[in-house]
Design a protein around this motif. Structure first.
Motif, PDB file in Angstrom:
ATOM      1  N   ALA A   7       0.769  -0.945  -0.016  1.00  0.00           N
ATOM      2  CA  ALA A   7       0.112  -0.045  -0.108  1.00  0.00           C
ATOM      3  C   ALA A   7       0.811   1.292  -0.116  1.00  0.00           C
ATOM      4  O   ALA A   7       0.706   2.223  -0.675  1.00  0.00           O
ATOM      5  N   PHE A   8       1.876   1.368   0.705  1.00  0.00           N
ATOM      6  CA  PHE A   8       2.981   2.499   0.759  1.00  0.00           C
ATOM      7  C   PHE A   8       3.420   2.538  -0.556  1.00  0.00           C
ATOM      8  O   PHE A   8       4.008   3.626  -0.960  1.00  0.00           O
ATOM      9  N   ALA A   9       3.976   1.238  -1.149  1.00  0.00           N
ATOM     10  CA  ALA A   9       4.445   1.448  -2.292  1.00  0.00           C
ATOM     11  C   ALA A   9       3.833   2.021  -3.379  1.00  0.00           C
ATOM     12  O   ALA A   9       4.477   2.791  -4.419  1.00  0.00           O
ATOM     13  N   ALA A  10       2.600   2.278  -3.359  1.00  0.00           N
ATOM     14  CA  ALA A  10       1.640   3.104  -4.352  1.00  0.00           C
ATOM     15  C   ALA A  10       2.252   4.518  -4.241  1.00  0.00           C
ATOM     16  O   ALA A  10       2.032   5.141  -5.022  1.00  0.00           O
ATOM     17  N   LEU A  11       2.410   4.999  -3.205  1.00  0.00           N
ATOM     18  CA  LEU A  11       3.187   6.339  -2.835  1.00  0.00           C
ATOM     19  C   LEU A  11       4.518   6.502  -3.346  1.00  0.00           C
ATOM     20  O   LEU A  11       4.848   7.586  -3.869  1.00  0.00           O
ATOM     21  N   ASP A  12       5.439   5.544  -2.910  1.00  0.00           N
ATOM     22  CA  ASP A  12       6.734   5.594  -3.232  1.00  0.00           C
ATOM     23  C   ASP A  12       7.379   4.131  -3.388  1.00  0.00           C
ATOM     24  O   ASP A  12       7.217   3.508  -2.296  1.00  0.00           O
ATOM     25  N   PRO A  13       7.692   3.665  -4.614  1.00  0.00           N
ATOM     26  CA  PRO A  13       7.959   2.165  -4.396  1.00  0.00           C
ATOM     27  C   PRO A  13       9.327   1.686  -3.581  1.00  0.00           C
ATOM     28  O   PRO A  13       9.504   0.805  -3.221  1.00  0.00           O
ATOM     29  N   ARG A  14      10.079   2.873  -3.252  1.00  0.00           N
ATOM     30  CA  ARG A  14      11.075   2.604  -2.110  1.00  0.00           C
ATOM     31  C   ARG A  14      10.517   2.139  -0.996  1.00  0.00           C
ATOM     32  O   ARG A  14      11.571   1.679  -0.171  1.00  0.00           O
ATOM     33  N   LEU A  15       9.433   2.490  -0.464  1.00  0.00           N
ATOM     34  CA  LEU A  15       9.000   2.162   0.640  1.00  0.00           C
ATOM     35  C   LEU A  15       8.820   0.563   0.809  1.00  0.00           C
ATOM     36  O   LEU A  15       8.989  -0.104   1.926  1.00  0.00           O
ATOM     37  N   PHE A  48      -6.720   2.010  17.595  1.00  0.00           N
ATOM     38  CA  PHE A  48      -5.863   2.568  17.011  1.00  0.00           C
ATOM     39  C   PHE A  48      -5.273   1.479  16.106  1.00  0.00           C
ATOM     40  O   PHE A  48      -5.038   0.532  16.579  1.00  0.00           O
ATOM     41  N   ASP A  49      -5.298   2.018  14.692  1.00  0.00           N
ATOM     42  CA  ASP A  49      -4.224   1.130  13.949  1.00  0.00           C
ATOM     43  C   ASP A  49      -3.152   2.019  13.193  1.00  0.00           C
ATOM     44  O   ASP A  49      -3.348   3.137  12.971  1.00  0.00           O
ATOM     45  N   VAL A  50      -1.822   1.304  13.329  1.00  0.00           N
ATOM     46  CA  VAL A  50      -0.867   1.966  13.049  1.00  0.00           C
ATOM     47  C   VAL A  50       0.138   1.163  12.087  1.00  0.00           C
ATOM     48  O   VAL A  50       0.361  -0.056  12.440  1.00  0.00           O
ATOM     49  N   ASP A  51       0.339   1.451  11.145  1.00  0.00           N
ATOM     50  CA  ASP A  51       1.515   1.045  10.021  1.00  0.00           C
ATOM     51  C   ASP A  51       2.668   2.222   9.986  1.00  0.00           C
ATOM     52  O   ASP A  51       2.446   3.263   9.645  1.00  0.00           O
ATOM     53  N   LEU A  52       3.929   1.338  10.162  1.00  0.00           N
ATOM     54  CA  LEU A  52       5.250   2.378  10.082  1.00  0.00           C
ATOM     55  C   LEU A  52       5.882   1.555   9.105  1.00  0.00           C
ATOM     56  O   LEU A  52       6.183   0.455   8.965  1.00  0.00           O
ATOM     57  N   GLY A 107      14.612   6.900  11.499  1.00  0.00           N
ATOM     58  CA  GLY A 107      14.278   5.547  10.727  1.00  0.00           C
ATOM     59  C   GLY A 107      13.209   5.617  10.234  1.00  0.00           C
ATOM     60  O   GLY A 107      12.652   4.714   9.251  1.00  0.00           O
ATOM     61  N   VAL A 108      12.011   6.090  10.778  1.00  0.00           N
ATOM     62  CA  VAL A 108      10.616   6.009  10.468  1.00  0.00           C
ATOM     63  C   VAL A 108      10.501   6.925   9.017  1.00  0.00           C
ATOM     64  O   VAL A 108      10.667   7.990   9.047  1.00  0.00           O
ATOM     65  N   GLN A 109      10.126   6.254   7.750  1.00  0.00           N
ATOM     66  CA  GLN A 109       9.944   6.709   6.574  1.00  0.00           C
ATOM     67  C   GLN A 109       8.688   7.008   6.218  1.00  0.00           C
ATOM     68  O   GLN A 109       8.080   8.206   5.601  1.00  0.00           O
ATOM     69  N   ALA A 110       7.775   6.437   6.786  1.00  0.00           N
ATOM     70  CA  ALA A 110       6.267   6.584   6.526  1.00  0.00           C
ATOM     71  C   ALA A 110       5.342   6.038   7.600  1.00  0.00           C
ATOM     72  O   ALA A 110       5.645   5.249   8.340  1.00  0.00           O
ATOM     73  N   VAL A 111       4.278   6.795   7.744  1.00  0.00           N
ATOM     74  CA  VAL A 111       3.340   6.401   8.844  1.00  0.00           C
ATOM     75  C   VAL A 111       1.950   6.450   8.451  1.00  0.00           C
ATOM     76  O   VAL A 111       1.587   7.384   7.602  1.00  0.00           O
ATOM     77  N   VAL A 132      -2.013   9.585   6.619  1.00  0.00           N
ATOM     78  CA  VAL A 132      -0.591   9.160   6.096  1.00  0.00           C
ATOM     79  C   VAL A 132       0.459  10.148   6.076  1.00  0.00           C
ATOM     80  O   VAL A 132      -0.184  11.367   5.850  1.00  0.00           O
ATOM     81  N   HIS A 133       1.455   9.925   6.342  1.00  0.00           N
ATOM     82  CA  HIS A 133       2.689  10.856   6.375  1.00  0.00           C
ATOM     83  C   HIS A 133       3.976  10.135   5.713  1.00  0.00           C
ATOM     84  O   HIS A 133       4.300   9.023   6.103  1.00  0.00           O
ATOM     85  N   LEU A 134       4.568  10.798   4.886  1.00  0.00           N
ATOM     86  CA  LEU A 134       5.834  10.394   4.166  1.00  0.00           C
ATOM     87  C   LEU A 134       7.012  11.358   4.809  1.00  0.00           C
ATOM     88  O   LEU A 134       6.495  12.527   4.447  1.00  0.00           O
ATOM     89  N   ASN A 135       7.821  10.832   5.125  1.00  0.00           N
ATOM     90  CA  ASN A 135       9.084  11.759   5.539  1.00  0.00           C
ATOM     91  C   ASN A 135       9.961  11.933   4.314  1.00  0.00           C
ATOM     92  O   ASN A 135      10.025  10.890   3.374  1.00  0.00           O
ATOM     93  N   PRO A 136      10.526  12.901   3.985  1.00  0.00           N
ATOM     94  CA  PRO A 136      11.519  13.120   2.744  1.00  0.00           C
ATOM     95  C   PRO A 136      12.615  12.183   2.922  1.00  0.00           C
ATOM     96  O   PRO A 136      13.025  11.925   3.936  1.00  0.00           O
ATOM     97  N   TRP A 137      13.197  11.552   1.583  1.00  0.00           N
ATOM     98  CA  TRP A 137      14.214  10.783   1.916  1.00  0.00           C
ATOM     99  C   TRP A 137      15.623  11.375   1.970  1.00  0.00           C
ATOM    100  O   TRP A 137      16.432  11.561   2.266  1.00  0.00           O
TER     101      TRP A 137
END
Length: 137
Positions: A7-15, A48-52, A107-111, A132-137
């Motif tokens: 699911a996160f890869a749809a936003l950025d394949p590197r995830l 609460f549901d959390v994905d990191l 180390g957290v890249q996406a939440v 959803v939040h993405l940190n810059p690479w």
């Protein structure tokens, strides 16, 4: 259960290729939340549901030791600390605060954080919000 990494890869394949997904599902806590007078008299159940997505460099798990990854306790502690700090009017502001704290962890890249109130309406399982939040690479 669906794949958080895909699911996160749809936003950025590197995830999907450079991170490890960590998931907390339907973690339940009592929270003082709501805008109505009756909601100010006590805590309500919140789920609460959390994905990191944690960069593999910060969670290599090269050895079978907790120091090699991010501890799930950290996620639960962030939720507990914020949930106990104050009365929140809105799920949105609580959800945003959790996202900000989790995203600030090295180390957290996406939440992804979702909150749900299960006891609001008798004709549905729950009501909630998601961020959803993405940190810059």
């Amino acid at each position: 259960m669906s794949s958080a990494l895909l699911a996160f890869a749809a936003l950025d394949p590197r995830l999907a290729t450079e991170c490890r997904a960590m998931r907390l599902v339907r973690h339940e806590r009592p929270v003082r939340i709501g805008i109505h007078d009756f909601e100010r008299t006590g805590a309500q159940r919140l789920w609460f549901d959390v994905d990191l997505c944690v960069r593999l460099a910060h969670a290599p798990a090269a050895r079978d030791h907790i120091g090699e990854t991010l501890d799930y306790d950290f996620i639960r502690e962030v939720i507990a600390e914020l949930a106990e700090r104050q009365h929140f009017e809105l799920q949105e502001t609580l959800c945003d605060a959790i996202v900000a704290r989790l995203a600030a962890q090295p180390g957290v890249q996406a939440v992804r954080v979702a909150t749900r109130k299960p006891d609001v309406y008798p004709d549905c399982e729950s009501v909630g919000v998601e961020r959803v939040h993405l940190n810059p690479w």
